[in-house]
Design a protein around this motif. Sequence first.
Motif, PDB file in Angstrom:
ATOM      1  N   HIS A  36     -11.138  89.216  55.531  1.00 44.07           N
ATOM      2  CA  HIS A  36     -10.919  88.180  54.511  1.00 44.07           C
ATOM      3  C   HIS A  36      -9.862  87.179  54.958  1.00 44.07           C
ATOM      4  N   ASP A  64     -21.081  98.668  56.212  1.00 39.38           N
ATOM      5  CA  ASP A  64     -21.316  97.883  54.992  1.00 39.38           C
ATOM      6  C   ASP A  64     -20.382  96.678  54.925  1.00 39.38           C
ATOM      7  N   THR A  72     -21.512  93.969  57.628  1.00 40.61           N
ATOM      8  CA  THR A  72     -22.898  93.478  57.591  1.00 40.61           C
ATOM      9  C   THR A  72     -22.980  91.962  57.606  1.00 40.61           C
ATOM     10  N   ASP A  73     -22.155  91.305  56.815  1.00 40.64           N
ATOM     11  CA  ASP A  73     -22.241  89.850  56.702  1.00 40.64           C
ATOM     12  C   ASP A  73     -21.264  89.122  57.627  1.00 40.64           C
ATOM     13  N   ALA A  74     -20.519  89.863  58.411  1.00 46.37           N
ATOM     14  CA  ALA A  74     -19.539  89.243  59.307  1.00 46.37           C
ATOM     15  C   ALA A  74     -20.228  88.767  60.592  1.00 46.37           C
ATOM     16  N   THR A  75     -19.795  87.612  61.085  1.00 45.87           N
ATOM     17  CA  THR A  75     -20.329  87.085  62.337  1.00 45.87           C
ATOM     18  C   THR A  75     -19.335  87.409  63.443  1.00 45.87           C
ATOM     19  N   LEU A 124     -25.686  98.706  62.922  1.00 46.16           N
ATOM     20  CA  LEU A 124     -25.634  97.263  63.215  1.00 46.16           C
ATOM     21  C   LEU A 124     -25.890  97.039  64.712  1.00 46.16           C
ATOM     22  N   LYS A 143     -25.133  93.609  66.498  1.00 51.52           N
ATOM     23  CA  LYS A 143     -23.744  93.158  66.567  1.00 51.52           C
ATOM     24  C   LYS A 143     -22.900  93.975  67.542  1.00 51.52           C
TER      25      LYS A 143
END
Length: 485
Positions: free
Chosen positions: A254, A285, A288-291, A315, A318
Amino acid sequence: MKSVTTELGPVVPKSAVNAATVPAGPDAVDFLSGVHDRTAAGIAAAVSRRIRAGALPPGTRLPTVREVSRVLKVSPATVNQAWRALAAAGAIVARGRAGTFVGTPPQPPPVTAAGRYRRLHSQSDNNFRIDLSRGVPDPALLPDLTAALRALGGENAIDDLSATYLGEPVLPELEATVRADWPMRAERFTVLDGALDAVDRLLTAHVRLGDAVLVENPCFPPFLDLLSRLGARPVPVHMDESGLLPSELADALHRHSATVLLLQPRAQNPTGASLSATRVRELADILTDATLLVIEDDHSDGIARTPIRSIGSRLPTKTVHIRSYSKSHGADLRLAVVGGPAHYLDPVIERRMLGPGWTSRLLQRVLLHMLTDDTARTTVATARTTYRTRADALRNSLTRQGIAVARGDGINLWLPVADENAAMISLAASGIKTAPGGPFEVTDPHTDHLRLTIAALHNGDIPELAAHLAAAAAAAPTYRRIRRT
Protein backbone atom coordinates in the motif's frame (compact mmCIF):
# COMPACT_ATOMS: atom_id res chain seq x y z
CA MET A 1 61.94 1.67 12.86
CA LYS A 2 60.02 -1.52 12.28
CA SER A 3 56.99 -2.78 14.17
CA VAL A 4 56.24 -6.41 14.82
CA THR A 5 53.05 -8.36 15.33
CA THR A 6 52.06 -10.53 18.28
CA GLU A 7 48.97 -12.60 18.95
CA LEU A 8 47.31 -9.43 20.27
CA GLY A 9 47.97 -7.53 17.05
CA PRO A 10 50.48 -4.89 15.91
CA VAL A 11 53.12 -3.92 18.45
CA VAL A 12 54.28 -0.31 18.60
CA PRO A 13 58.01 -0.06 19.48
CA LYS A 14 58.71 1.18 22.98
CA SER A 15 60.47 4.29 21.74
CA ALA A 16 57.31 5.29 19.89
CA VAL A 17 55.28 5.47 23.12
CA ASN A 18 55.17 8.87 24.80
CA ALA A 19 54.76 8.08 28.48
CA ALA A 20 53.54 11.61 29.22
CA THR A 21 50.45 11.03 27.11
CA VAL A 22 49.54 7.64 28.61
CA PRO A 23 46.78 7.80 31.26
CA ALA A 24 47.80 6.24 34.54
CA GLY A 25 46.58 2.67 34.72
CA PRO A 26 44.70 1.17 37.68
CA ASP A 27 46.36 -1.30 39.98
CA ALA A 28 45.39 -4.90 39.45
CA VAL A 29 43.12 -5.16 42.50
CA ASP A 30 41.08 -2.09 41.56
CA PHE A 31 41.07 -3.03 37.90
CA LEU A 32 39.60 -6.47 38.63
CA SER A 33 37.12 -5.50 41.35
CA GLY A 34 34.15 -6.09 39.05
CA VAL A 35 35.25 -9.48 37.77
CA HIS A 36 33.04 -12.16 39.29
CA ASP A 37 33.17 -14.73 36.51
CA ARG A 38 36.81 -15.80 36.32
CA THR A 39 36.59 -17.63 33.02
CA ALA A 40 38.14 -16.08 29.93
CA ALA A 41 34.67 -15.07 28.79
CA GLY A 42 33.89 -13.45 32.14
CA ILE A 43 37.17 -11.53 32.25
CA ALA A 44 36.74 -10.27 28.68
CA ALA A 45 33.12 -9.22 29.28
CA ALA A 46 33.99 -7.39 32.54
CA VAL A 47 36.87 -5.46 30.98
CA SER A 48 34.72 -4.62 27.97
CA ARG A 49 31.98 -3.23 30.23
CA ARG A 50 34.45 -0.94 32.02
CA ILE A 51 35.86 0.31 28.72
CA ARG A 52 32.38 1.07 27.38
CA ALA A 53 31.36 2.80 30.62
CA GLY A 54 34.35 5.15 30.30
CA ALA A 55 36.05 3.86 33.45
CA LEU A 56 39.04 2.87 31.29
CA PRO A 57 39.59 5.64 28.72
CA PRO A 58 41.54 5.04 25.51
CA GLY A 59 45.28 4.84 26.14
CA THR A 60 44.99 3.51 29.69
CA ARG A 61 47.78 1.04 30.49
CA LEU A 62 46.39 -2.27 31.76
CA PRO A 63 47.93 -4.48 34.46
CA THR A 64 50.19 -7.22 33.16
CA VAL A 65 48.93 -10.71 32.44
CA ARG A 66 50.97 -11.96 35.39
CA GLU A 67 49.36 -9.42 37.77
CA VAL A 68 45.85 -10.23 36.56
CA SER A 69 46.37 -13.98 36.87
CA ARG A 70 47.81 -13.53 40.39
CA VAL A 71 44.90 -11.41 41.67
CA LEU A 72 42.20 -13.57 40.08
CA LYS A 73 44.00 -16.81 40.93
CA VAL A 74 43.66 -18.08 37.35
CA SER A 75 46.25 -19.29 34.88
CA PRO A 76 48.04 -16.83 32.59
CA ALA A 77 46.63 -18.83 29.67
CA THR A 78 43.09 -17.86 30.76
CA VAL A 79 44.01 -14.18 30.89
CA ASN A 80 45.77 -14.40 27.53
CA GLN A 81 42.62 -15.88 25.99
CA ALA A 82 40.54 -12.97 27.31
CA TRP A 83 43.15 -10.47 26.08
CA ARG A 84 43.19 -12.05 22.60
CA ALA A 85 39.42 -11.74 22.32
CA LEU A 86 39.47 -8.10 23.44
CA ALA A 87 42.29 -7.34 21.00
CA ALA A 88 40.38 -9.01 18.16
CA ALA A 89 37.43 -6.72 18.95
CA GLY A 90 39.70 -3.63 18.95
CA ALA A 91 39.20 -2.97 22.67
CA ILE A 92 42.89 -3.27 23.61
CA VAL A 93 46.22 -3.09 21.83
CA ALA A 94 49.65 -4.49 22.70
CA ARG A 95 52.69 -2.21 22.54
CA GLY A 96 55.47 -4.68 23.21
CA ARG A 97 57.51 -4.01 26.35
CA ALA A 98 55.56 -0.79 26.92
CA GLY A 99 52.53 -2.85 27.92
CA THR A 100 48.92 -3.38 26.87
CA PHE A 101 46.62 -0.39 26.48
CA VAL A 102 42.95 0.40 26.02
CA GLY A 103 42.19 1.10 22.38
CA THR A 104 39.24 2.89 20.86
CA PRO A 105 36.03 1.60 22.49
CA PRO A 106 34.73 -1.19 20.21
CA GLN A 107 31.54 -0.28 18.42
CA PRO A 108 29.56 -2.23 15.86
CA PRO A 109 31.09 -1.16 12.54
CA PRO A 110 28.79 0.91 10.32
CA VAL A 111 26.95 -0.93 7.58
CA THR A 112 28.27 0.47 4.31
CA ALA A 113 26.73 0.19 0.87
CA ALA A 114 28.67 -2.94 0.02
CA GLY A 115 29.86 -4.00 3.46
CA ARG A 116 27.13 -6.15 5.02
CA TYR A 117 28.38 -9.43 3.58
CA ARG A 118 31.99 -8.60 4.43
CA ARG A 119 31.04 -7.94 8.04
CA LEU A 120 30.02 -11.56 8.46
CA HIS A 121 33.61 -12.65 7.76
CA SER A 122 35.59 -9.72 9.18
CA GLN A 123 37.41 -11.57 11.96
CA SER A 124 40.39 -13.86 11.60
CA ASP A 125 39.66 -17.53 12.18
CA ASN A 126 43.00 -18.21 13.85
CA ASN A 127 41.91 -17.49 17.41
CA PHE A 128 38.68 -19.49 17.40
CA ARG A 129 38.29 -23.13 18.33
CA ILE A 130 34.61 -23.27 17.29
CA ASP A 131 33.43 -21.38 14.21
CA LEU A 132 29.66 -20.89 13.97
CA SER A 133 29.85 -17.94 11.57
CA ARG A 134 30.37 -19.38 8.12
CA GLY A 135 26.88 -20.29 6.87
CA VAL A 136 28.21 -23.26 4.89
CA PRO A 137 27.51 -27.02 4.99
CA ASP A 138 29.68 -29.64 6.65
CA PRO A 139 32.15 -30.81 3.96
CA ALA A 140 32.03 -34.31 5.44
CA LEU A 141 28.31 -34.55 4.57
CA LEU A 142 28.57 -33.63 0.89
CA PRO A 143 28.29 -36.26 -1.88
CA ASP A 144 31.54 -37.60 -3.33
CA LEU A 145 32.33 -35.30 -6.23
CA THR A 146 35.18 -37.48 -7.47
CA ALA A 147 32.81 -40.43 -7.87
CA ALA A 148 30.57 -38.30 -10.08
CA LEU A 149 33.54 -37.19 -12.17
CA ARG A 150 34.74 -40.79 -12.62
CA ALA A 151 31.27 -41.84 -13.72
CA LEU A 152 31.35 -39.22 -16.47
CA GLY A 153 34.70 -40.29 -17.87
CA GLY A 154 35.14 -41.86 -21.25
CA GLU A 155 34.20 -40.97 -24.77
CA ASN A 156 30.75 -39.65 -23.82
CA ALA A 157 32.13 -36.96 -21.51
CA ILE A 158 32.17 -34.42 -24.37
CA ASP A 159 29.11 -34.51 -26.56
CA ASP A 160 27.62 -32.16 -29.11
CA LEU A 161 26.32 -29.73 -26.49
CA SER A 162 29.70 -29.53 -24.75
CA ALA A 163 31.51 -28.75 -28.00
CA THR A 164 29.33 -25.89 -29.28
CA TYR A 165 28.56 -22.29 -28.45
CA LEU A 166 24.98 -22.86 -29.53
CA GLY A 167 22.21 -24.86 -27.97
CA GLU A 168 20.06 -24.47 -24.89
CA PRO A 169 21.72 -23.19 -21.69
CA VAL A 170 20.32 -26.11 -19.69
CA LEU A 171 20.83 -29.81 -20.43
CA PRO A 172 17.53 -31.38 -21.53
CA GLU A 173 18.06 -34.33 -19.17
CA LEU A 174 18.69 -31.99 -16.22
CA GLU A 175 15.63 -29.93 -17.05
CA ALA A 176 13.49 -33.06 -17.19
CA THR A 177 14.82 -34.19 -13.80
CA VAL A 178 14.16 -30.90 -11.99
CA ARG A 179 10.83 -30.29 -13.73
CA ALA A 180 9.50 -33.52 -12.21
CA ASP A 181 9.39 -31.98 -8.71
CA TRP A 182 9.40 -28.24 -9.48
CA PRO A 183 6.96 -26.47 -7.13
CA MET A 184 5.19 -24.49 -9.88
CA ARG A 185 4.44 -24.44 -13.61
CA ALA A 186 7.54 -22.98 -15.25
CA GLU A 187 7.51 -21.76 -18.84
CA ARG A 188 11.28 -21.43 -19.06
CA PHE A 189 14.30 -23.03 -17.31
CA THR A 190 17.93 -22.05 -17.23
CA VAL A 191 21.04 -22.81 -15.17
CA LEU A 192 23.10 -20.04 -13.56
CA ASP A 193 26.22 -19.90 -11.42
CA GLY A 194 24.63 -20.25 -8.00
CA ALA A 195 21.67 -18.60 -6.29
CA LEU A 196 23.35 -15.22 -5.80
CA ASP A 197 24.25 -15.05 -9.46
CA ALA A 198 20.63 -15.77 -10.31
CA VAL A 199 19.31 -13.10 -7.94
CA ASP A 200 21.88 -10.60 -9.22
CA ARG A 201 20.95 -11.17 -12.87
CA LEU A 202 17.21 -11.03 -12.22
CA LEU A 203 17.50 -7.81 -10.22
CA THR A 204 19.77 -6.24 -12.84
CA ALA A 205 17.30 -7.11 -15.59
CA HIS A 206 14.15 -5.95 -13.82
CA VAL A 207 15.06 -3.32 -11.19
CA ARG A 208 15.87 0.31 -11.93
CA LEU A 209 17.39 3.14 -9.91
CA GLY A 210 15.03 4.18 -7.13
CA ASP A 211 12.74 1.14 -7.39
CA ALA A 212 11.27 -0.25 -4.19
CA VAL A 213 12.03 -3.92 -3.55
CA LEU A 214 10.22 -5.79 -0.77
CA VAL A 215 12.53 -8.00 1.32
CA GLU A 216 12.29 -10.11 4.43
CA ASN A 217 13.45 -8.54 7.69
CA PRO A 218 15.90 -9.89 8.78
CA CYS A 219 17.32 -10.43 5.31
CA PHE A 220 20.27 -12.28 3.75
CA PRO A 221 22.95 -9.51 3.64
CA PRO A 222 24.15 -10.02 0.01
CA PHE A 223 20.61 -9.23 -1.17
CA LEU A 224 20.83 -5.83 0.51
CA ASP A 225 24.29 -5.24 -0.92
CA LEU A 226 23.03 -6.03 -4.42
CA LEU A 227 20.09 -3.64 -4.05
CA SER A 228 22.40 -0.93 -2.80
CA ARG A 229 24.62 -1.34 -5.86
CA LEU A 230 21.57 -0.95 -8.09
CA GLY A 231 20.34 2.13 -6.24
CA ALA A 232 17.13 0.32 -5.28
CA ARG A 233 15.25 0.88 -2.01
CA PRO A 234 14.83 -2.22 0.18
CA VAL A 235 11.50 -2.17 1.98
CA PRO A 236 11.50 -4.43 5.06
CA VAL A 237 8.64 -6.85 5.70
CA HIS A 238 8.79 -8.55 9.07
CA MET A 239 8.23 -12.25 9.48
CA ASP A 240 7.49 -15.04 11.93
CA GLU A 241 8.24 -18.77 11.86
CA SER A 242 5.83 -19.19 8.90
CA GLY A 243 7.38 -16.50 6.72
CA LEU A 244 6.36 -12.98 5.77
CA LEU A 245 3.56 -11.47 7.87
CA PRO A 246 0.52 -10.91 5.61
CA SER A 247 -0.46 -7.65 7.31
CA GLU A 248 3.07 -6.28 6.90
CA LEU A 249 3.18 -7.28 3.23
CA ALA A 250 -0.20 -5.64 2.57
CA ASP A 251 0.94 -2.46 4.29
CA ALA A 252 4.21 -2.38 2.34
CA LEU A 253 2.37 -2.80 -0.97
CA HIS A 254 0.00 0.00 0.00
CA ARG A 255 2.83 2.39 0.88
CA HIS A 256 5.25 1.54 -1.93
CA SER A 257 4.99 0.88 -5.65
CA ALA A 258 7.28 -2.14 -5.49
CA THR A 259 8.71 -3.85 -8.56
CA VAL A 260 10.06 -7.01 -6.86
CA LEU A 261 9.42 -9.17 -3.82
CA LEU A 262 12.55 -11.13 -2.85
CA LEU A 263 12.28 -13.97 -0.33
CA GLN A 264 13.64 -17.33 0.77
CA PRO A 265 10.65 -19.72 1.02
CA ARG A 266 12.24 -22.22 3.43
CA ALA A 267 15.16 -22.45 5.86
CA GLN A 268 15.36 -18.66 5.61
CA ASN A 269 18.80 -17.25 6.34
CA PRO A 270 19.18 -16.31 9.20
CA THR A 271 15.96 -17.31 11.00
CA GLY A 272 15.31 -20.78 9.55
CA ALA A 273 11.66 -19.84 8.91
CA SER A 274 9.71 -21.67 6.19
CA LEU A 275 6.47 -20.78 4.44
CA SER A 276 3.46 -22.78 5.59
CA ALA A 277 0.72 -23.80 3.19
CA THR A 278 -1.68 -21.38 4.88
CA ARG A 279 0.82 -18.53 4.67
CA VAL A 280 1.35 -19.15 0.92
CA ARG A 281 -2.40 -18.78 0.35
CA GLU A 282 -2.54 -15.60 2.44
CA LEU A 283 0.43 -13.99 0.68
CA ALA A 284 -0.78 -15.02 -2.79
CA ASP A 285 -4.19 -13.43 -2.13
CA ILE A 286 -2.47 -10.16 -1.22
CA LEU A 287 -0.19 -10.30 -4.28
CA THR A 288 -2.87 -11.23 -6.83
CA ASP A 289 -3.48 -7.69 -8.03
CA ALA A 290 0.08 -6.44 -7.55
CA THR A 291 2.25 -5.80 -10.60
CA LEU A 292 5.60 -7.13 -9.45
CA LEU A 293 8.08 -9.98 -9.84
CA VAL A 294 8.35 -12.52 -7.01
CA ILE A 295 11.87 -14.01 -6.73
CA GLU A 296 12.13 -17.13 -4.55
CA ASP A 297 15.59 -18.28 -3.48
CA ASP A 298 15.31 -21.91 -2.34
CA HIS A 299 18.93 -22.04 -1.17
CA SER A 300 18.62 -25.18 0.98
CA ASP A 301 17.01 -27.70 -1.35
CA GLY A 302 18.07 -31.21 -0.40
CA ILE A 303 19.05 -30.43 3.21
CA ALA A 304 15.80 -28.77 4.33
CA ARG A 305 13.21 -31.04 5.90
CA THR A 306 10.29 -28.68 5.29
CA PRO A 307 8.49 -29.35 1.97
CA ILE A 308 8.98 -26.55 -0.52
CA ARG A 309 5.95 -24.25 -0.67
CA SER A 310 6.05 -21.68 -3.43
CA ILE A 311 4.00 -18.57 -4.07
CA GLY A 312 4.47 -19.62 -7.69
CA SER A 313 2.13 -22.55 -7.11
CA ARG A 314 -0.67 -19.96 -7.00
CA LEU A 315 0.89 -17.11 -9.01
CA PRO A 316 3.05 -18.82 -11.68
CA THR A 317 3.02 -15.82 -14.05
CA LYS A 318 4.56 -13.57 -11.38
CA THR A 319 7.14 -15.92 -9.84
CA VAL A 320 10.69 -16.99 -10.67
CA HIS A 321 11.90 -19.85 -8.49
CA ILE A 322 15.63 -20.50 -7.86
CA ARG A 323 16.89 -23.87 -6.64
CA SER A 324 20.50 -23.89 -5.44
CA TYR A 325 22.65 -26.99 -4.89
CA SER A 326 25.52 -25.35 -3.01
CA LYS A 327 24.53 -26.55 0.46
CA SER A 328 23.42 -30.00 -0.62
CA HIS A 329 26.01 -30.94 -3.26
CA GLY A 330 28.88 -28.45 -2.90
CA ALA A 331 29.39 -24.71 -3.28
CA ASP A 332 32.18 -25.13 -5.83
CA LEU A 333 29.74 -26.58 -8.35
CA ARG A 334 28.37 -23.00 -8.66
CA LEU A 335 25.04 -24.26 -9.96
CA ALA A 336 21.46 -23.14 -9.53
CA VAL A 337 18.45 -24.07 -11.65
CA VAL A 338 16.02 -21.22 -12.32
CA GLY A 339 12.46 -21.64 -13.59
CA GLY A 340 9.65 -19.20 -14.28
CA PRO A 341 7.85 -17.11 -16.90
CA ALA A 342 9.64 -16.52 -20.21
CA HIS A 343 9.12 -12.75 -20.07
CA TYR A 344 11.18 -12.58 -16.87
CA LEU A 345 13.86 -15.14 -17.76
CA ASP A 346 14.45 -14.47 -21.46
CA PRO A 347 16.09 -11.07 -20.86
CA VAL A 348 18.48 -12.75 -18.42
CA ILE A 349 19.32 -15.58 -20.81
CA GLU A 350 19.81 -13.27 -23.80
CA ARG A 351 22.01 -10.81 -21.91
CA ARG A 352 24.13 -13.65 -20.54
CA MET A 353 24.88 -14.91 -24.05
CA LEU A 354 26.89 -11.71 -24.56
CA GLY A 355 29.08 -12.56 -21.56
CA PRO A 356 29.75 -16.01 -20.10
CA GLY A 357 27.12 -17.51 -22.39
CA TRP A 358 26.06 -20.47 -20.26
CA THR A 359 27.01 -22.52 -17.24
CA SER A 360 29.33 -25.40 -18.06
CA ARG A 361 27.32 -28.34 -19.36
CA LEU A 362 30.01 -30.65 -18.01
CA LEU A 363 29.24 -29.36 -14.52
CA GLN A 364 25.56 -29.76 -15.27
CA ARG A 365 26.25 -33.43 -16.08
CA VAL A 366 28.06 -33.81 -12.77
CA LEU A 367 25.01 -32.41 -10.97
CA LEU A 368 22.64 -34.58 -12.98
CA HIS A 369 24.63 -37.66 -12.00
CA MET A 370 24.47 -36.76 -8.29
CA LEU A 371 20.74 -36.04 -8.48
CA THR A 372 20.05 -39.48 -9.93
CA ASP A 373 22.77 -41.64 -8.32
CA ASP A 374 21.49 -43.72 -5.38
CA THR A 375 24.67 -43.28 -3.33
CA ALA A 376 24.69 -39.49 -3.73
CA ARG A 377 20.99 -39.28 -2.93
CA THR A 378 21.55 -41.29 0.25
CA THR A 379 24.41 -38.99 1.26
CA VAL A 380 22.21 -35.91 0.88
CA ALA A 381 19.40 -37.56 2.86
CA THR A 382 21.85 -38.40 5.64
CA ALA A 383 23.05 -34.80 5.72
CA ARG A 384 19.47 -33.57 6.01
CA THR A 385 18.81 -35.80 9.02
CA THR A 386 22.16 -34.96 10.63
CA TYR A 387 21.62 -31.21 10.37
CA ARG A 388 18.20 -31.50 11.97
CA THR A 389 19.64 -33.63 14.80
CA ARG A 390 22.43 -31.14 15.48
CA ALA A 391 20.09 -28.15 15.41
CA ASP A 392 17.61 -29.84 17.75
CA ALA A 393 20.37 -30.86 20.14
CA LEU A 394 21.70 -27.30 20.42
CA ARG A 395 18.22 -25.82 20.65
CA ASN A 396 17.29 -28.24 23.46
CA SER A 397 20.52 -27.50 25.33
CA LEU A 398 19.82 -23.78 25.05
CA THR A 399 16.30 -24.35 26.38
CA ARG A 400 17.81 -26.01 29.46
CA GLN A 401 19.95 -22.89 29.86
CA GLY A 402 16.82 -20.73 29.77
CA ILE A 403 17.32 -19.50 26.18
CA ALA A 404 14.38 -19.95 23.80
CA VAL A 405 15.26 -20.25 20.11
CA ALA A 406 12.52 -20.60 17.49
CA ARG A 407 12.43 -23.96 15.76
CA GLY A 408 13.47 -23.49 12.16
CA ASP A 409 14.94 -25.48 9.30
CA GLY A 410 18.34 -25.67 7.62
CA ILE A 411 21.77 -25.10 9.13
CA ASN A 412 21.31 -21.78 10.98
CA LEU A 413 19.86 -20.68 14.32
CA TRP A 414 18.88 -17.08 15.15
CA LEU A 415 19.95 -16.48 18.75
CA PRO A 416 18.46 -13.53 20.68
CA VAL A 417 20.99 -11.71 22.91
CA ALA A 418 20.91 -8.71 25.22
CA ASP A 419 23.61 -6.93 23.23
CA GLU A 420 25.18 -8.14 20.00
CA ASN A 421 28.66 -6.71 20.49
CA ALA A 422 28.93 -7.73 24.13
CA ALA A 423 27.78 -11.25 23.23
CA MET A 424 30.39 -11.57 20.46
CA ILE A 425 33.15 -10.40 22.80
CA SER A 426 32.05 -12.85 25.46
CA LEU A 427 32.05 -15.70 22.96
CA ALA A 428 35.36 -14.65 21.44
CA ALA A 429 36.86 -14.86 24.91
CA SER A 430 35.87 -18.53 24.88
CA GLY A 431 37.25 -19.10 21.40
CA ILE A 432 33.84 -19.14 19.72
CA LYS A 433 33.10 -17.20 16.54
CA THR A 434 29.56 -16.27 15.47
CA ALA A 435 28.03 -14.03 12.82
CA PRO A 436 26.72 -10.66 14.03
CA GLY A 437 23.03 -10.07 13.53
CA GLY A 438 23.34 -6.44 12.47
CA PRO A 439 24.12 -7.03 8.77
CA PHE A 440 20.88 -9.01 8.43
CA GLU A 441 18.70 -6.09 9.55
CA VAL A 442 17.31 -3.94 6.76
CA THR A 443 16.88 -0.68 8.68
CA ASP A 444 18.52 -1.07 12.10
CA PRO A 445 22.03 -2.55 12.43
CA HIS A 446 21.46 -3.21 16.16
CA THR A 447 19.28 -6.29 15.98
CA ASP A 448 20.61 -7.93 19.15
CA HIS A 449 20.79 -11.37 17.60
CA LEU A 450 23.58 -13.66 16.51
CA ARG A 451 23.42 -16.13 13.63
CA LEU A 452 24.79 -19.57 14.49
CA THR A 453 25.66 -22.10 11.78
CA ILE A 454 25.30 -25.58 13.29
CA ALA A 455 26.34 -27.56 10.20
CA ALA A 456 29.66 -28.89 11.50
CA LEU A 457 28.90 -29.03 15.22
CA HIS A 458 30.19 -32.07 17.12
CA ASN A 459 27.75 -33.60 19.58
CA GLY A 460 30.34 -33.56 22.35
CA ASP A 461 30.73 -29.77 22.06
CA ILE A 462 27.03 -28.94 22.36
CA PRO A 463 26.52 -28.86 26.19
CA GLU A 464 29.58 -26.66 26.78
CA LEU A 465 28.71 -24.50 23.77
CA ALA A 466 25.17 -23.96 25.05
CA ALA A 467 26.54 -22.75 28.39
CA HIS A 468 28.82 -20.24 26.66
CA LEU A 469 25.99 -19.07 24.40
CA ALA A 470 23.72 -18.56 27.42
CA ALA A 471 26.39 -16.48 29.15
CA ALA A 472 26.91 -14.46 25.98
CA ALA A 473 23.18 -13.90 25.51
CA ALA A 474 23.03 -12.28 28.96
CA ALA A 475 26.16 -10.14 28.53
CA ALA A 476 25.29 -6.46 28.40
CA PRO A 477 27.48 -3.35 28.42
CA THR A 478 26.79 -0.47 30.77
CA TYR A 479 27.04 2.16 28.03
CA ARG A 480 23.87 3.64 26.57
CA ARG A 481 23.52 2.80 22.92
CA ILE A 482 22.07 5.41 20.58
CA ARG A 483 20.04 3.83 17.82
CA ARG A 484 20.27 5.27 14.34
CA THR A 485 17.29 6.85 12.71
